[in-house]
Design a protein around this motif. Structure first.
Motif, PDB file in Angstrom:
ATOM      1  N   ILE A  16       0.847  -1.198   0.000  1.00 15.33           N
ATOM      2  CA  ILE A  16       0.000   0.000   0.000  1.00 15.33           C
ATOM      3  C   ILE A  16       0.881   1.246   0.000  1.00 15.33           C
ATOM      4  N   SER A  19       2.364   1.860  -3.215  1.00 12.02           N
ATOM      5  CA  SER A  19       1.380   2.313  -4.191  1.00 12.02           C
ATOM      6  C   SER A  19       1.130   3.804  -4.088  1.00 12.02           C
ATOM      7  N   VAL A  20       1.174   4.295  -2.856  1.00  8.02           N
ATOM      8  CA  VAL A  20       0.850   5.708  -2.708  1.00  8.02           C
ATOM      9  C   VAL A  20       2.106   6.573  -2.615  1.00  8.02           C
ATOM     10  N   ALA A  72       0.511  30.851 -16.336  1.00 11.58           N
ATOM     11  CA  ALA A  72      -0.413  29.706 -16.440  1.00 11.58           C
ATOM     12  C   ALA A  72       0.009  28.541 -15.562  1.00 11.58           C
ATOM     13  N   ARG A  73       1.096  28.754 -14.806  1.00 13.78           N
ATOM     14  CA  ARG A  73       1.641  27.701 -13.937  1.00 13.78           C
ATOM     15  C   ARG A  73       2.041  26.462 -14.722  1.00 13.78           C
TER      16      ARG A  73
ATOM     17  N   PHE B   8     -13.101 -18.414   8.262  1.00  9.13           N
ATOM     18  CA  PHE B   8     -11.720 -18.134   7.876  1.00  9.13           C
ATOM     19  C   PHE B   8     -11.653 -17.756   6.408  1.00  9.13           C
ATOM     20  N   PHE B  19      -8.322  -5.407   0.683  1.00  6.27           N
ATOM     21  CA  PHE B  19      -6.971  -4.919   0.453  1.00  6.27           C
ATOM     22  C   PHE B  19      -6.835  -4.406  -0.974  1.00  6.27           C
ATOM     23  N   THR B  22      -8.850  -1.388  -1.570  1.00  2.00           N
ATOM     24  CA  THR B  22      -8.139  -0.225  -1.035  1.00  2.00           C
ATOM     25  C   THR B  22      -7.041   0.216  -1.988  1.00  2.00           C
ATOM     26  N   LEU B  23      -6.317  -0.776  -2.434  1.00  2.00           N
ATOM     27  CA  LEU B  23      -5.217  -0.482  -3.365  1.00  2.00           C
ATOM     28  C   LEU B  23      -5.760   0.159  -4.633  1.00  2.00           C
ATOM     29  N   ILE B  26      -6.990   3.616  -3.922  1.00  2.00           N
ATOM     30  CA  ILE B  26      -5.864   4.565  -3.873  1.00  2.00           C
ATOM     31  C   ILE B  26      -5.407   4.872  -5.290  1.00  2.00           C
ATOM     32  N   GLN B  30      -5.662   8.312  -7.298  1.00  2.40           N
ATOM     33  CA  GLN B  30      -4.439   8.876  -7.903  1.00  2.40           C
ATOM     34  C   GLN B  30      -4.662   9.127  -9.386  1.00  2.40           C
ATOM     35  N   THR B  44      -5.245  24.936 -18.919  1.00  2.00           N
ATOM     36  CA  THR B  44      -4.467  26.152 -18.634  1.00  2.00           C
ATOM     37  C   THR B  44      -3.472  26.431 -19.753  1.00  2.00           C
ATOM     38  N   ILE B 113      -4.783  28.628  -9.551  1.00  2.00           N
ATOM     39  CA  ILE B 113      -5.217  27.226  -9.408  1.00  2.00           C
ATOM     40  C   ILE B 113      -4.361  26.559  -8.342  1.00  2.00           C
TER      41      ILE B 113
END
Lengths: 294, 659
Positions: A16, A19-20, A72-73, B8, B19, B22-23, B26, B30, B44, B113
């Protein structure tokens, strides 16, 4: 079983986190023109140094376009003169120079097909070609003030310097062109003459530097430090072997010979690692935040 | 902490899906931010470039000429709804009339921005930038505004959302559900079936499609089948006598509880029969243990066949059997069954080509009269058995209180006998043996007497049989032998030379070391063996005949005479008289008592003449009357002893009788 669960959790967390994970450096984009004083950055890019530091150069045709890019960044930093700094400062109060490349010493020129005297006395309208939204305006104003050339006689043509090769020489109509190296070389070839430059007049003080905002400087501190180091290395390379330096940056210069390149270098005074105190003080008096230059 | 496979599996699967969700989430966010950033950067850049182009193309009266540029820009970018160029707070060019109504508060300059690109692009109405141009030397500024097409922008992200939800939420949920169902169907449920089977082994599970589980199933079936068989085998073994194959004591103890309960419930009675083979030890010793085992097995089979199927036949050890007979109509019917048992035992097939002469003594206790539990019934049956033995064996007896008392007496007798020996309470009396024709005392028989200080005189009939049964006779016999020889020695020293008959039990004769002990006593009391008659009963011929030969031959070599006591009442046969060196035959009192009957006379005459023919000496026992004497005299039979002459008297009195 007791060891398995912590190992599994550790693996999952690693996945995780990976990934981030953000890249070590965000890309630093610099808007830049093909000005002779900015060749250290061309050299650094050719050598791959900039790539290693995740720095990218975005080439534009004029200094005013640099301002558009910065505004314009699209670019986090730009190369330019005090003019662009002063133009942007109202919207970017924390703008400041990170490093100075050079002081114009003949690199910024005013050219004409007639003499200054003729310009003062001609009854005709004078075609004026310049990048209005750049330091060209500052130089022009200094010129017409010094030589009392009325603005009413001037017909403004706002052009990018890259388009300066479209200007036609005229034997009958007076023309003033405010330009800078290396664009003056072509104009000289077609007959225009230098009538004023930063070499011949102390009134014209132009310094080229790399500008950004304080927040961008903080965010990209390491990369800006790398740029300063790369500029120093490039300057040392130029001193050590100009031919090699020329060969490296030649693709950026277009149709410029080694001799013309060497001649262009005489139009600037390269500002090395230790900046001139006088220059820095003058910039400070002009309202620039010079903390990074001292 | 234990959890089921089901839980189980669900935990693992859910955890894995969560999991990855979640991955993916994320990653999705992103990607969304990157997509939004791309959109923002593109917008822009484009508005900046458009502004730059306009700034280069603008001459005050040709601003409007940039309309086509704006229209082309809007047309080429689906995220731009419309573009407007403002100047001096007035619209110069606009590609969309609705921009006129927009409030400028939703317009964000591109240099401002900041923050999340996604939040910006989805929440911002318009973006703007300055267009700088020069009219001659005058610097002028216009404002270029792009109104964002929020519908297209949201649609782009919504499509992504739907795809994400579909791919990373719905499909995984569906997959989870399917996996859970499959796990349940093919793993959890079969394992539950296996668990139930392991617990109760009632119904055998059917084949499972999962190979590993089916292996477990077949292994469990095999194991449980084997365990079941072994359990049954062990159960049977624990309740079966290994030698005879019939039930053992343990099984009896189990079954008797049921039988007692049933009988109590139905107010019925049953008989617990304690059966002991007579003289089995002799058979075992003489014919060997292998033969003895075959005999026991044969007896066991016989007993099984002698009773009904629901009657119990058990061997509780050695040559003892217990039968529980609960299916009889009457006491007579029970007696018939007992008779049949004894008959069958008596008529056992020859074992190992030798007649075994095995009989059975039986003791019977009745439920509930003689006891209401196994222990009491067995104890009382045992007492009854003892009575049968005591009465001559090959008999059966029912338990009564009288019998019980009798047994108790015998037990007391047993203890008293041994104590008496220690305390020297035995004496030998001597009964004269008289020549029938002359009336002269020529010998005597040493007879043991016991006078208990409390009980008084105890007849030999009472304790000798007990001593024979419990083995005390060996010690007692040794004492008799030693005392008799001592007395004979004393008499010889006194010049009294008479024949003394000394009784020896068969058990004593056949005991290892008997001859050595005899020799020791003889050494101690060096009497003339010719004057001693070793008196034995016919029981000696029951077993170990080889040993009997050895003993008899040795006794003869030593000079002793051998006298056969109670001739005709036991197990003797004429072949023994031929085989063994018998010197004297003692006619039992029972024959003498019958002298006045025809049959009695015939028997007496036969015996006397046989003995005379064989050259054996004769002694008639128990002669009490003159008539008996006269009868014997007619045969000129040799000696008699009995009350006619004298009872057995102490040695000093005997000497007086010799007088």
């Amino acid at each position: 079983m007791n060891k398995t669960i912590p190992v599994i959790i550790a693996i999952l967390m690693s996945v995780i986190v990976y990934s981030v994970k953000t890249p070590h450096h965000d890309e630093l984009k610099i808007s830049i023109t093909k000005w002779i004083g900015y060749t250290p950055l061309f050299y650094a890019e050719s050598k791959g140094w900039l790539h290693n530091s995740n720095i990218e150069l975005t080439y534009v045709s004029s200094l005013s376009e640099n301002m558009y890019m910065f505004n314009a960044r699209t670019a986090t930093a730009y190369t330019g003169t005090q003019f662009e700094h002063d133009s942007l400062k109202p919207n970017f109060p924390t703008i400041l120079p990170v490093v100075l490349f050079d002081k114009s010493y003949g690199g910024d020129v005013i050219m004409s097909n007639v003499s200054i005297e003729e310009l003062r006395n001609t009854p005709d309208n004078i075609n004026l070609f310049l990048e209005q939204d750049s330091v060209n305006t500052t130089i022009l104003n200094a010129f017409i003030k010094k030589y009392n050339i009325p603005k009413s006689k001037l017909t403004y043509h706002n052009i990018d310097q890259q388009l300066s090769n479209t200007i036609k020489f005229s034997k009958t109509r007076p023309i003033i062109i405010v330009t800078y190296t290396p664009y003056n070389i072509f104009l000289e070839k077609i007959g225009f003459k230098e009538i004023l430059s930063t070499k011949t007049s102390d009134d014209i003080f132009v310094v080229d530097g790399l500008f950004t905002t304080q927040s961008a400087l903080t965010h990209h501190r390491e990369q800006f430090n790398d740029i300063v180091r790369y500029i120093s290395l490039a300057n040392k390379a130029l001193d050590a072997n100009p031919r090699e330096y020329y060969n490296t940056i030649r693709p950026y210069l277009g149709d410029v010979t080694f001799e013309e390149f060497e001649e262009s270098l005489t139009d600037i005074k390269i500002l090395n690692e230790t900046n001139s105190k006088d220059i820095v003080d003058r910039l400070s008096r002009e309202g620039m935040d010079v903390r990074e230059l001292r | 902490m234990k959890i089921s496979i089901h839980s189980f599996s669900i935990t693992i699967i859910t955890g894995t899906v969560m999991f990855f969700t979640t991955l993916f989430s994320i990653h999705y966010f992103q990607i969304r931010e990157q997509t939004a950033k791309m959109m923002v950067d593109t917008l822009t850049l484009e508005i900046s470039e458009t502004a730059y182009l306009i700034s280069r193309n603008v001459i005050s009266n040709t601003i409007v000429g940039n309309r086509s540029l704006l229209e082309r820009r809007v047309a080429l970018n689906k995220y731009v709804h419309s573009a407007t160029l403002y100047g001096d707070n007035a619209i110069i060019i606009s590609t969309g009339p609705e921009i006129l109504c927009d409030s400028k508060s939703t317009i964000v300059n591109i240099r401002d921005i900041d923050g999340s690109p996604y939040d910006f692009i989805t929440n911002t109405g318009s973006i703007s930038t300055e267009v700088v141009y020069f009219e001659n030397e005058k610097r002028k500024t216009l404002t270029l505004v792009y109104k964002l097409h929020s519908a297209h922008i949201h649609e782009a992200f919504d499509n992504n959302n739907k795809e994400f939800t579909y791919l990373f939420a719905l499909i995984p949920l569906g997959v989870i559900a399917i996996i859970v169902l499959l796990l349940r169907q093919y793993v959890t449920q079969p394992m539950t079936v296996l668990r139930k089977y392991a617990y109760s082994q009632t119904s055998v599970p059917l084949e499972f499609p999962i190979k590993e589980l089916d292996y477990i199933r077949t292994t469990m079936i095999d194991t449980f089948t084997r365990l079941d068989n072994e359990r049954k085998e062990l159960y049977d073994m624990a309740r079966t006598d290994s030698l005879s194959g019939i039930s053992n004591r343990y099984h009896l103890e189990e079954k008797i509880i049921e039988i007692i309960e049933q009988a109590s419930r139905r107010s019925e009675e049953f008989a617990l029969v304690f059966l002991d083979l007579d003289n089995f030890k002799s058979v075992n010793d003489s014919l060997g243990h292998d033969v003895g085992d075959i005999l026991l097995k044969t007896i066991a089979d016989l007993l099984k066949k002698s009773v009904r199927a629901n009657d119990i036949v058990t061997r509780i050890g050695g040559d003892e059997f217990i039968l529980v007979i609960n299916d009889y109509d009457s006491d007579m019917h029970l007696i018939e069954i007992i008779d049949r048992i004894q008959y069958n035992v008596r008529n056992t097939m020859n074992v190992a080509a030798s007649e075994s002469n095995v009989t059975a003594s039986i003791g019977i206790a009745m439920f509930p009269k003689d006891g209401e539990d196994l222990f009491t019934l067995m104890k009382h049956a045992d007492i009854a058995l003892y009575n049968s033995k005591d009465n001559g064996k090959n008999k059966y007896s029912f338990y009564t209180d009288i019998m019980n008392n009798k047994i108790q007496k015998i037990i007391a007798m047993n203890n008293d006998m041994r104590t008496a020996l220690v305390l020297n309470r035995y004496t030998l009396h001597y009964q004269p043996q008289v020549e029938i024709m002359t009336g002269k005392i020529v010998g005597c028989e040493a007879l043991i007497r016991w006078v208990d200080p409390i009980k008084g005189f105890i007849s030999p009939d009472e304790f000798i049989s007990v001593a024979e049964q419990n083995g005390f006779i060996v010690d007692l016999g040794s004492w008799i032998m030693s005392t008799a020889f001592a007395q004979q020695y004393e008499w010889e020293l006194q010049g009294i030379n008479i024949n003394m008959s000394v009784n020896f039990s068969a058990r004593q004769i056949l005991t290892e070391g008997f001859l050595e002990s005899l020799d020791m006593v003889l050494t101690k009391y060096p009497i003339n063996p010719n004057n001693i008659s070793i008196e034995i009963t016919e029981y000696v011929f029951l077993n170990k005949l080889d040993r009997v030969h050895v003993v008899f031959d040795t006794l003869k070599k030593m000079g002793f005479k051998i006298s056969l006591d109670d001739f005709g009442t036991g197990y003797s046969s004429l072949s023994y008289l031929k085989q063994f060196p018998i010197d004297i035959i003692k006619i039992d009192k029972s024959f003498i008592d019958d002298y006045n009957t025809v049959d009695g006379q015939i028997f007496l005459e036969t015996i006397i003449k046989m003995a005379q023919t064989l050259g054996k000496s004769l002694v008639a026992e128990g002669v009490e009357t003159d008539d008996q004497l006269k009868f014997l005299q007619t045969f000129q039979c040799c000696l008699y002893q009995g009350w006619l002459c004298s009872k057995a008297v102490p040695p000093e009195d005997f000497v007086l009788l010799l007088g």
